[in-house]
Design a protein around this motif. Sequence first.
Motif, mmCIF file in Angstrom:
data_model
loop_
_atom_site.group_PDB
_atom_site.id
_atom_site.type_symbol
_atom_site.label_atom_id
_atom_site.label_comp_id
_atom_site.label_asym_id
_atom_site.label_seq_id
_atom_site.Cartn_x
_atom_site.Cartn_y
_atom_site.Cartn_z
ATOM 1 N N LYS A 226 0.790 -1.223 0.000
ATOM 2 C CA LYS A 226 0.000 0.000 0.000
ATOM 3 C C LYS A 226 0.823 1.274 0.000
ATOM 4 C CE LYS A 226 -3.757 -2.412 0.160
ATOM 5 N NZ LYS A 226 -4.616 -2.531 -1.038
ATOM 6 N N LYS A 227 1.995 1.237 0.609
ATOM 7 C CA LYS A 227 2.738 2.490 0.745
ATOM 8 C C LYS A 227 4.222 2.222 0.957
ATOM 9 C CE LYS A 227 1.962 6.955 3.005
ATOM 10 N NZ LYS A 227 1.179 7.641 4.069
ATOM 11 N N VAL A 228 5.055 2.970 0.252
ATOM 12 C CA VAL A 228 6.506 2.934 0.440
ATOM 13 C C VAL A 228 6.999 4.370 0.366
ATOM 14 C CG1 VAL A 228 8.715 2.041 -0.368
ATOM 15 C CG2 VAL A 228 6.649 0.671 -0.671
ATOM 16 N N GLU A 229 7.736 4.822 1.368
ATOM 17 C CA GLU A 229 8.238 6.195 1.356
ATOM 18 C C GLU A 229 9.468 6.328 2.241
ATOM 19 O OE1 GLU A 229 5.794 9.197 3.291
ATOM 20 O OE2 GLU A 229 4.653 7.628 4.307
ATOM 21 N N ALA B 141 9.761 -2.212 -4.086
ATOM 22 C CA ALA B 141 9.471 -1.654 -2.759
ATOM 23 C C ALA B 141 10.719 -1.626 -1.885
ATOM 24 C CB ALA B 141 8.369 -2.469 -2.084
ATOM 25 N N TYR C 255 9.970 3.418 5.037
ATOM 26 C CA TYR C 255 8.668 2.979 5.549
ATOM 27 C C TYR C 255 7.991 2.133 4.487
ATOM 28 C CZ TYR C 255 3.750 3.237 7.026
ATOM 29 O OH TYR C 255 2.466 2.936 7.382
ATOM 30 N N GLN D 155 4.554 -0.346 3.970
ATOM 31 C CA GLN D 155 3.296 -0.858 4.520
ATOM 32 C C GLN D 155 2.673 -1.840 3.531
ATOM 33 O OE1 GLN D 155 -0.542 1.106 4.096
ATOM 34 N NE2 GLN D 155 -0.607 1.347 6.315
#
Length: 437
Positions: free
Chosen positions: A135-138, A166, A146, A148
């Motif tokens: 859902k999320k990579v930052e 990712a 990070y 998720q």
Amino acid sequence: MKSAAILFIFLLAMMSPVVAQQTTSPSHKPVSVKVLVDSLDKALYRTYIFPEKSKLMNDYIKSQLKKGIYKNIKDPQQLADKIASDLQFVHKDGHLRMHYDPEFSAKMREESKQAGPPDETAAIKRTKEENFSFKKVEILDGNIGYVQFQGFSGFIEEAKPTLSAAFRFVANTNAVIIDLRKNGGGSPWMVKQIASYFYQERTRLNDIYERRGNKTMEFWAEPELADTMKLSMPVYILTSKNTFSAAEDFTYAMQVNKRAIIVGETTGGGAHPTGPVDIGQGFIMDIPFARSINHITKTDWEGTGVVPDVAVSADQALLKAQSLALDVQLTEAKTEEKKKQIRWSVNALKAHDYDQTVDATSFPSYIGEYGKFNIVLKENQLYLNDFLGRTFRLKPIGGALFLADDWLQVEFLSSSNTISLKLLGKPGWEDIYQRTK
């Protein structure tokens, strides 16, 4: 080498729909509860990972049947819920579930007539559309990665480009935070794949013991599966009470092997691989047929959950993990300039909205013009207006220190004669402006 039989069961479990409460339709045939209980008895006896527990559960369900407890339950799903509740009363197992789904039951019977596992094309397509649950990579402040994701997909080969992208994105960070707070589990082979990115040497994870074959499968993190990546930075895993099954498998192995610090809540407590079993009349039982075992602890997390190293509420876990990672960076920093930058990031994490804990008695004394900047007070909240026409709402950090933006903090310096405005930029620069009006 993967076990085709167990992989097939995992895929079935992953494709099994979430069942809502259903009501009896006029065309529904009455359920023979005795036949249902007999079928349940056989399924648990043949399949459930703990034979002694299956006998206790079956004996109790039969006693309930004899008392007439199920006699007047006409709604099939309510009947399934009641039987499942009685099973849990005897032996709590988060993976042991029962639901009424005639369509899925018919589909299972049809697929059982086919040679080999069902066509996975539709499931792969759906999983791709969900980005394999990523859902999320930052990159967070302080060069903290990070990631998720909310499931461990069983389609490892198809997912590898997504996995590689990712984890390569965070490969140059000082620490990585893996967010599993909404991760309900999935495939143990995906656990093996993702864990392989974080070990420099072949490392044993959690084993799975299968009762029916009386065999144990060992799972190892394999560096050669890591697509040339070597992620050796500190790892923090975020958990909640909703972290379950394969997500716990990954978390437990990383914790026991001292490869990650777990931050958050105790997890859901499901360590039993599970597959759906058709027990007739449209009823499906999800029955654990195996159990996880760690070779170091000689146990698992079934019923107890994975206990975090740092216990905080789930909604505070990310901030806490960031703070822990920055504390490590501050300890290891070699120059005062680097320490100053890290302290800026540490302070930024402390910023919060205005609430009853904020002491606003000093706010009026900050109002005024500071060279090219202007401080105003509106509805008991401070704002900074700059010479470019921008307005920043100042979020309290503590004392006279505030966060203006993700790159700017301001501090009010008081002396006997005047007040000055100190600007602290994220890269480490500072400027001071005395109040002119």
